[in-house]
Design a protein around this motif. Structure first.
Motif, PDB file in Angstrom:
ATOM      1  N   UNK A 209       0.839  -1.196   0.000  1.00 32.17           N
ATOM      2  CA  UNK A 209       0.000   0.000   0.000  1.00 32.17           C
ATOM      3  C   UNK A 209       0.874   1.246   0.000  1.00 32.17           C
ATOM      4  N   UNK A 210       1.923   1.258   0.815  1.00 27.32           N
ATOM      5  CA  UNK A 210       2.816   2.412   0.864  1.00 27.32           C
ATOM      6  C   UNK A 210       3.480   2.650  -0.478  1.00 27.32           C
ATOM      7  N   UNK A 211       3.928   1.584  -1.135  1.00 27.75           N
ATOM      8  CA  UNK A 211       4.566   1.735  -2.437  1.00 27.75           C
ATOM      9  C   UNK A 211       3.589   2.256  -3.481  1.00 27.75           C
ATOM     10  N   UNK A 212       2.365   1.761  -3.465  1.00 29.94           N
ATOM     11  CA  UNK A 212       1.393   2.209  -4.454  1.00 29.94           C
ATOM     12  C   UNK A 212       0.976   3.653  -4.203  1.00 29.94           C
ATOM     13  N   UNK A 213       0.931   4.081  -2.942  1.00 25.40           N
ATOM     14  CA  UNK A 213       0.599   5.465  -2.641  1.00 25.40           C
ATOM     15  C   UNK A 213       1.703   6.393  -3.117  1.00 25.40           C
ATOM     16  N   UNK A 214       2.955   5.977  -2.956  1.00 17.87           N
ATOM     17  CA  UNK A 214       4.068   6.799  -3.416  1.00 17.87           C
ATOM     18  C   UNK A 214       4.064   6.896  -4.933  1.00 17.87           C
ATOM     19  N   UNK A 215       3.773   5.806  -5.602  1.00 12.29           N
ATOM     20  CA  UNK A 215       3.739   5.795  -7.055  1.00 12.29           C
ATOM     21  C   UNK A 215       2.586   6.644  -7.573  1.00 12.29           C
TER      22      UNK A 215
ATOM     23  N   UNK B 175       1.067   9.021  -6.059  1.00 11.17           N
ATOM     24  CA  UNK B 175       1.306  10.414  -5.711  1.00 11.17           C
ATOM     25  C   UNK B 175       2.182  11.104  -6.738  1.00 11.17           C
ATOM     26  N   UNK B 176       3.201  10.410  -7.212  1.00  7.04           N
ATOM     27  CA  UNK B 176       4.059  11.007  -8.225  1.00  7.04           C
ATOM     28  C   UNK B 176       3.341  11.082  -9.564  1.00  7.04           C
ATOM     29  N   UNK B 177       2.470  10.111  -9.856  1.00  5.76           N
ATOM     30  CA  UNK B 177       1.697  10.159 -11.080  1.00  5.76           C
ATOM     31  C   UNK B 177       0.760  11.355 -11.090  1.00  5.76           C
ATOM     32  N   UNK B 178       0.176  11.662  -9.946  1.00  6.04           N
ATOM     33  CA  UNK B 178      -0.734  12.788  -9.871  1.00  6.04           C
ATOM     34  C   UNK B 178      -0.018  14.101 -10.141  1.00  6.04           C
TER      35      UNK B 178
END
Length: 49
Positions: free
Chosen positions: A31-37, A39-42
């Protein structure tokens, strides 16, 4: 949830509880990795508009 699971494991020594802890840790990392990814996509998407 991890704290409760750890307390149950330390009191009982139940291996299923230990495996639950490891699964929860893996899920948390995912979950942490997907949130970081995401977030950068946004930020990339908003800057390109």
């Amino acid at each position: 949830m991890l704290d409760l699971s750890w307390k149950v494991f330390t009191n009982t020594g139940n291996l299923d509880t230990y495996l639950l802890i490891k699964e929860l840790e893996r899920d948390s990392e995912t979950v942490n990795e997907s949130q970081q990814t995401s977030g950068s996509d946004l930020s990339i998407d908003s800057s390109s508009q």
